[in-house]
Write an enzyme that holds these catalytic residues in place. Sequence first.
Site, short mmCIF file in Angstrom:
data_model
loop_
_atom_site.label_atom_id
_atom_site.label_comp_id
_atom_site.label_asym_id
_atom_site.label_seq_id
_atom_site.Cartn_x
_atom_site.Cartn_y
_atom_site.Cartn_z
N ASP A 34 0.84 -1.19 0.00
CA ASP A 34 0.00 0.00 0.00
C ASP A 34 0.88 1.25 0.00
OD1 ASP A 34 -2.28 1.58 0.24
OD2 ASP A 34 -2.26 1.51 2.42
N TYR A 35 0.62 2.15 -0.94
CA TYR A 35 1.32 3.44 -0.92
C TYR A 35 0.93 4.21 0.34
CZ TYR A 35 3.08 3.24 -5.73
OH TYR A 35 3.76 2.91 -6.88
N ASP A 211 -4.92 2.58 -3.65
CA ASP A 211 -3.46 2.74 -3.59
C ASP A 211 -2.76 1.45 -3.18
OD1 ASP A 211 -3.97 5.43 -4.12
OD2 ASP A 211 -4.10 5.92 -1.99
#
Length: 263
Positions: A34-35, A211
């Site tokens: 996950d960003y 994301d």
Amino acid sequence: TDPNLQNIPIRTALGRKIRNTFIAEKGNILVAADYSQIELRILAHVTRDEHLIAAFAAGEDIHRATAARVLGKPAADVDADERAMAKMVNFGIAYGMGDFGLATRAGISRDAAKSFIAGYFERYPGIRRYIDTIKEEARTNGSVTTQLGRRRPIPELRAGNPALRAAGERAAINHPIQGTAADVIKIAMIRLAPRLAEAGLKARLVLQVHDELLLEVPNGEVDRLVPILVETMEGALALDVPLTVEVKSGPRWDEMKPWSARA
């Protein structure tokens, strides 16, 4: 679809129950990358705000740093409510959130919300300049673009209805940020597939949710996969602040814990 896997709420009991039904095949594990705060990082890049860039470069808790800067106090003295309010503004600013929205969400008076937002723009002048500039560019060009040049027309800016024009302004502010975030994860996905093949990995990408990328990975491949996954995602687009990725793994979609390499 049925259910829409991009829209299962993670914070509700029903959402977690649905996620818990997704189980890695025998001999495999789920890995999610996950960003971290990608839209705020892109906001820092597109606004060129020196204070926001410096906070990310220093690896600070960005919401605590924002509250401290706006309220003029040491970060250590920022309480949970103040940090939460700064977080709402940080994430809401790209969506054109005003004092009424902040007051409603934070449970504070409209005057207090107005004061905080005014302080925010005073302390982060690059963000104020960006908002004013992008709205003017959108009115002139009738569109805005992401960092990679993906164009979005905004005809609402020429509407006679003030509410429609306001919606168009919010879209003009938001698209270069949220649209760039969408571009970034697509680049990461495109680059990841050949890298997995080149490394001889059987891991496969099964889902993208906003994301986050979710992969199904043979148990013995995880330690080899994660560095490739992180490097690919963090290198998808060069920004003025670092892109960072957080990785979790687990047997079920709802039973994932932060990943750490085995010694």
